[in-house]
Design a protein around this motif. Structure first.
Motif, PDB file in Angstrom:
ATOM      1  N   ILE A   1       1.213  10.451  -3.123  1.00  0.00           N
ATOM      2  CA  ILE A   1       1.115   9.016  -2.842  1.00  0.00           C
ATOM      3  C   ILE A   1      -0.343   8.595  -2.961  1.00  0.00           C
ATOM      4  CG2 ILE A   1       1.419   7.234  -1.068  1.00  0.00           C
ATOM      5  CD1 ILE A   1       3.900   8.854  -0.189  1.00  0.00           C
ATOM      6  N   GLN A   2      -0.573   7.570  -3.753  1.00  0.00           N
ATOM      7  CA  GLN A   2      -1.929   7.062  -4.029  1.00  0.00           C
ATOM      8  C   GLN A   2      -2.847   8.193  -4.503  1.00  0.00           C
ATOM      9  OE1 GLN A   2      -3.578   4.772  -0.783  1.00  0.00           O
ATOM     10  NE2 GLN A   2      -1.628   3.780  -0.401  1.00  0.00           N
TER      11      GLN A   2
ATOM     12  N   ASN B   1      -0.443  -6.442  14.757  1.00  0.00           N
ATOM     13  CA  ASN B   1       0.232  -6.579  13.465  1.00  0.00           C
ATOM     14  C   ASN B   1       0.293  -5.261  12.716  1.00  0.00           C
ATOM     15  OD1 ASN B   1       0.650  -9.254  13.799  1.00  0.00           O
ATOM     16  ND2 ASN B   1      -0.809  -9.949  12.289  1.00  0.00           N
TER      17      ASN B   1
ATOM     18  N   ILE C   1       0.823  -1.221   0.000  1.00  0.00           N
ATOM     19  CA  ILE C   1       0.000   0.000   0.000  1.00  0.00           C
ATOM     20  C   ILE C   1       0.852   1.264   0.000  1.00  0.00           C
ATOM     21  CG2 ILE C   1      -1.588   1.343   1.433  1.00  0.00           C
ATOM     22  CD1 ILE C   1      -2.725  -1.313   2.369  1.00  0.00           C
ATOM     23  N   TYR C   2       1.897   1.239   0.829  1.00  0.00           N
ATOM     24  CA  TYR C   2       2.726   2.442   0.967  1.00  0.00           C
ATOM     25  C   TYR C   2       4.191   2.049   0.993  1.00  0.00           C
ATOM     26  CZ  TYR C   2       4.740   6.657   2.959  1.00  0.00           C
ATOM     27  OH  TYR C   2       5.508   7.779   3.158  1.00  0.00           O
ATOM     28  N   PRO C   3       5.115   2.720   0.365  1.00  0.00           N
ATOM     29  CA  PRO C   3       4.935   3.923  -0.455  1.00  0.00           C
ATOM     30  C   PRO C   3       4.393   3.625  -1.857  1.00  0.00           C
ATOM     31  CG  PRO C   3       7.275   3.454  -0.110  1.00  0.00           C
ATOM     32  CD  PRO C   3       6.516   2.395   0.580  1.00  0.00           C
TER      33      PRO C   3
ATOM     34  N   GLN D   1       7.542  -0.011  11.295  1.00  0.00           N
ATOM     35  CA  GLN D   1       8.801  -0.304  10.586  1.00  0.00           C
ATOM     36  C   GLN D   1       8.765   0.051   9.092  1.00  0.00           C
ATOM     37  OE1 GLN D   1      10.179  -4.279  10.863  1.00  0.00           O
ATOM     38  NE2 GLN D   1       8.404  -5.208   9.912  1.00  0.00           N
ATOM     39  N   THR D   2       7.693   0.734   8.670  1.00  0.00           N
ATOM     40  CA  THR D   2       7.611   1.132   7.255  1.00  0.00           C
ATOM     41  C   THR D   2       8.556   2.299   6.953  1.00  0.00           C
ATOM     42  OG1 THR D   2       5.317   0.443   7.188  1.00  0.00           O
ATOM     43  CG2 THR D   2       6.004   1.959   5.472  1.00  0.00           C
TER      44      THR D   2
ATOM     45  N   GLU E   1       1.955   1.312  -4.534  1.00  0.00           N
ATOM     46  CA  GLU E   1       0.813   0.388  -4.597  1.00  0.00           C
ATOM     47  C   GLU E   1       1.134  -0.719  -5.596  1.00  0.00           C
ATOM     48  OE1 GLU E   1      -3.539   1.822  -3.976  1.00  0.00           O
ATOM     49  OE2 GLU E   1      -2.461   3.365  -5.100  1.00  0.00           O
TER      50      GLU E   1
ATOM     51  N   TYR F   1      -0.518  -5.837   3.134  1.00  0.00           N
ATOM     52  CA  TYR F   1      -1.275  -6.892   3.828  1.00  0.00           C
ATOM     53  C   TYR F   1      -1.492  -8.103   2.925  1.00  0.00           C
ATOM     54  CZ  TYR F   1      -5.464  -5.109   1.367  1.00  0.00           C
ATOM     55  OH  TYR F   1      -6.367  -4.725   0.424  1.00  0.00           O
TER      56      TYR F   1
ATOM     57  N   SER G   1       8.048  -1.665   2.948  1.00  0.00           N
ATOM     58  CA  SER G   1       6.739  -1.152   2.519  1.00  0.00           C
ATOM     59  C   SER G   1       5.673  -1.680   3.470  1.00  0.00           C
ATOM     60  CB  SER G   1       6.416  -1.628   1.111  1.00  0.00           C
ATOM     61  OG  SER G   1       7.378  -1.174   0.219  1.00  0.00           O
ATOM     62  N   PHE G   2       4.546  -0.969   3.491  1.00  0.00           N
ATOM     63  CA  PHE G   2       3.423  -1.405   4.326  1.00  0.00           C
ATOM     64  C   PHE G   2       2.389  -2.090   3.430  1.00  0.00           C
ATOM     65  CE2 PHE G   2      -0.848  -0.347   6.040  1.00  0.00           C
ATOM     66  CZ  PHE G   2      -0.765  -1.041   7.227  1.00  0.00           C
TER      67      PHE G   2
ATOM     68  N   PRO H   1      -2.042  -7.672   8.170  1.00  0.00           N
ATOM     69  CA  PRO H   1      -1.061  -6.653   7.773  1.00  0.00           C
ATOM     70  C   PRO H   1       0.377  -7.184   7.888  1.00  0.00           C
ATOM     71  CG  PRO H   1      -2.574  -5.828   9.426  1.00  0.00           C
ATOM     72  CD  PRO H   1      -2.759  -7.302   9.375  1.00  0.00           C
ATOM     73  N   VAL H   2       1.216  -6.830   6.916  1.00  0.00           N
ATOM     74  CA  VAL H   2       2.621  -7.255   6.928  1.00  0.00           C
ATOM     75  C   VAL H   2       3.517  -6.127   6.411  1.00  0.00           C
ATOM     76  CG1 VAL H   2       2.337  -9.754   6.640  1.00  0.00           C
ATOM     77  CG2 VAL H   2       2.353  -8.298   4.630  1.00  0.00           C
ATOM     78  N   SER H   3       4.820  -6.301   6.629  1.00  0.00           N
ATOM     79  CA  SER H   3       5.798  -5.394   6.029  1.00  0.00           C
ATOM     80  C   SER H   3       6.427  -6.128   4.866  1.00  0.00           C
ATOM     81  CB  SER H   3       6.885  -5.059   7.043  1.00  0.00           C
ATOM     82  OG  SER H   3       6.352  -4.318   8.088  1.00  0.00           O
TER      83      SER H   3
ATOM     84  N   SER I   1       3.686  -3.249  11.768  1.00  0.00           N
ATOM     85  CA  SER I   1       4.031  -3.021  10.361  1.00  0.00           C
ATOM     86  C   SER I   1       4.168  -1.532  10.056  1.00  0.00           C
ATOM     87  CB  SER I   1       2.962  -3.620   9.449  1.00  0.00           C
ATOM     88  OG  SER I   1       2.882  -4.988   9.647  1.00  0.00           O
TER      89      SER I   1
END
Lengths: 164, 175
Positions: free
Chosen positions: B87-88, B50, A113-115, B57-58, A117, A154, A151-152, A139-141, B54
Motif C-alpha cells: 500500500i502506497q 475527525n 489515502i487508504y486503501p 470506520q475505514t 490513493e 481528507y 476509504s480514509f 479528514p473524512v471517510s 474516520s
C-alpha cells in the motif's frame, strides 16, 4: 544672552523633544497596527478556510446517506465523481454562478489515502491577482456504496489570497 | 507652585502617559494572541475527533473488515493474521492483527498529520500500562496539562466495548 532668551530657548528645546517623542510614538503605533492588521487578516482568512471546509463537509451533494439518514464526516464516492464531472465540464461562468457564493475564490480537492490513493478536484476558482493561499484540511471517510468499502481521506481547501 | 514642583508634575504626566501606552499595547497583544490560540485549539480538537472517527470506520484489505472490528480482535487477543500487501509503495508483511493495525494506522497518520507538521500520539489499549498499539511522532515536544496555547496537547478518545473490558483508542496532538 538675556535670561528671557534662555527661557525661550529652553521652552523650544522642551517642545522639540516633545514633538520628537510624539513622532516616534506615531511611527511605532503605525508599525504595530500594520503587524496587527496583517495578523488579523491571516486569522480571518484561516477562519474563512475553516468555514468553507465545514460547508463542504456538510454539502448534501457529497454526503453519504442511507434511507435519508446522513452519515457524519463521510462522502459518497459516486457523488464526488458526479460533482467533479458536473463542475469541471460546465463553462466557468455557469460553474461559479451557484457555488461561488459558498466557496468563493478557492480550490477544493478531496484526497483518498487508504486503501487506494486517489484525488478529485471538485472546485477551482482562483480569480485574478493571486498572492498566495491559506490551506485547511478536514479528514473524512469516502464510501463506495456498491462494494461497501470505506476509504480514509481528507478534504483540502485552499483559499486564495488576492491583491485588491 | 515652585519650579521644582512643576517639573516633577511634568515628569509624572510623561511617566503616566508612557505607562498607559505600554499597558494598552500589551493588553491588545495578549487579547489577540488569546483569540488566535482559542480558534486553533478548537480546530485541533475537531481535527483529532475527525481523524479518529474516520480511521475507525475505514475498511481494510483484511477480509474487508473495518479498523474498529480489527481493534476488537486485537483487544481480545484473537489469533488472526493480516497483510501481505503493498500500500502506497510500502509492503505490509503478513502478521498478527495488532501489528497489521499498527502499520496501517501509521501509514494513514504519515500521510496526514505528519505531512501537516503536527506532533501526535495514537494509542490503543485495554490495559494503559501495556498498550496494544502505540504510534508517536515528536509528542514529547508538546506540553502536558490543560493550559491554553497551541503547544498544549489536544486529545480525543473512543471506547470500544470488548465484553469483558474496553478498548480505549486515543489520539493526542499539538502544533
Amino acid at each position: 544672552m538675556k535670561k528671557s532668551q534662555i527661557k525661550i530657548g529652553e521652552s523650544i528645546a522642551v517642545l522639540m523633544i516633545f514633538f520628537v517623542l510624539v513622532v516616534i510614538g506615531i511611527v511605532f503605533w503605525s508599525r504595530y497596527s500594520q503587524v496587527q492588521m496583517k495578523g488579523q487578516q491571516e486569522m480571518d482568512l484561516q477562519s474563512m478556510a475553516i468555514k468553507v471546509a465545514q460547508t463542504v463537509t456538510f454539502l448534501s451533494e457529497l454526503q453519504c446517506s442511507t434511507l435519508e439518514v446522513i452519515q457524519f464526516s463521510c462522502f459518497d464516492l459516486y457523488k464526488i465523481e458526479a460533482m467533479k464531472d458536473l463542475l469541471m465540464t460546465l463553462p466557468e461562468k455557469n460553474r461559479t454562478s451557484y457555488y461561488f457564493d459558498i466557496f468563493g475564490f478557492s480550490n477544493i480537492t478531496i484526497y483518498s489515502i487508504y486503501p487506494d490513493e486517489k484525488s478529485w478536484n471538485i472546485y477551482d476558482f482562483p480569480g485574478g491577482n493571486i498572492t498566495g493561499y491559506v490551506s485547511t484540511q478536514v479528514p473524512v471517510s469516502i464510501l463506495d456504496p456498491v462494494n461497501n468499502v470505506f476509504s480514509f481521506g481528507y478534504i483540502d481547501v485552499k483559499l486564495y489570497t488576492r491583491r485588491l | 507652585m515652585k519650579k521644582a514642583q512643576t517639573e516633577m508634575l511634568g515628569i509624572a504626566i510623561v511617566v503616566i502617559l508612557v505607562s498607559l501606552g505600554i499597558l494598552f499595547i500589551v493588553t491588545n497583544a495578549l487579547r489577540s494572541s488569546g483569540q488566535q490560540s482559542q480558534k486553533r485549539e478548537f480546530s485541533e480538537k475537531q481535527l483529532a475527533a475527525n481523524i479518529l472517527g474516520s480511521i475507525l470506520q475505514t475498511s481494510t484489505n483484511c477480509s474487508n473488515d473495518k479498523i474498529s472490528t480489527l481493534l476488537i480482535d486485537c483487544g481480545k487477543n484473537v489469533v488472526r493474521f493480516c497483510g501481505g500487501e503493498t500500500i502506497q509503495g510500502v509492503y505490509i508483511e503478513q502478521t498478527d492483527v495488532c501489528s497489521y493495525l499498527g502499520e496501517t494506522i501509521d501509514l494513514m497518520l504519515n500521510s496526514t498529520l505528519k505531512k501537516w507538521n503536527k506532533k501526535y500520539q495514537f494509542v490503543a489499549y485495554v490495559d494503559p500500562f501495556s498498550p496494544k498499539i502505540n504510534i508517536t511522532h515528536r509528542i514529547n515536544e508538546c506540553l502536558g496539562g490543560t493550559g491554553t496555547g497551541l503547544q498544549y496537547i489536544q486529545k480525543d478518545s473512543y471506547y470500544i466495548p470488548l465484553y469483558p473490558g474496553t478498548m480505549t483508542v486515543e489520539l493526542a496532538l499539538c502544533s
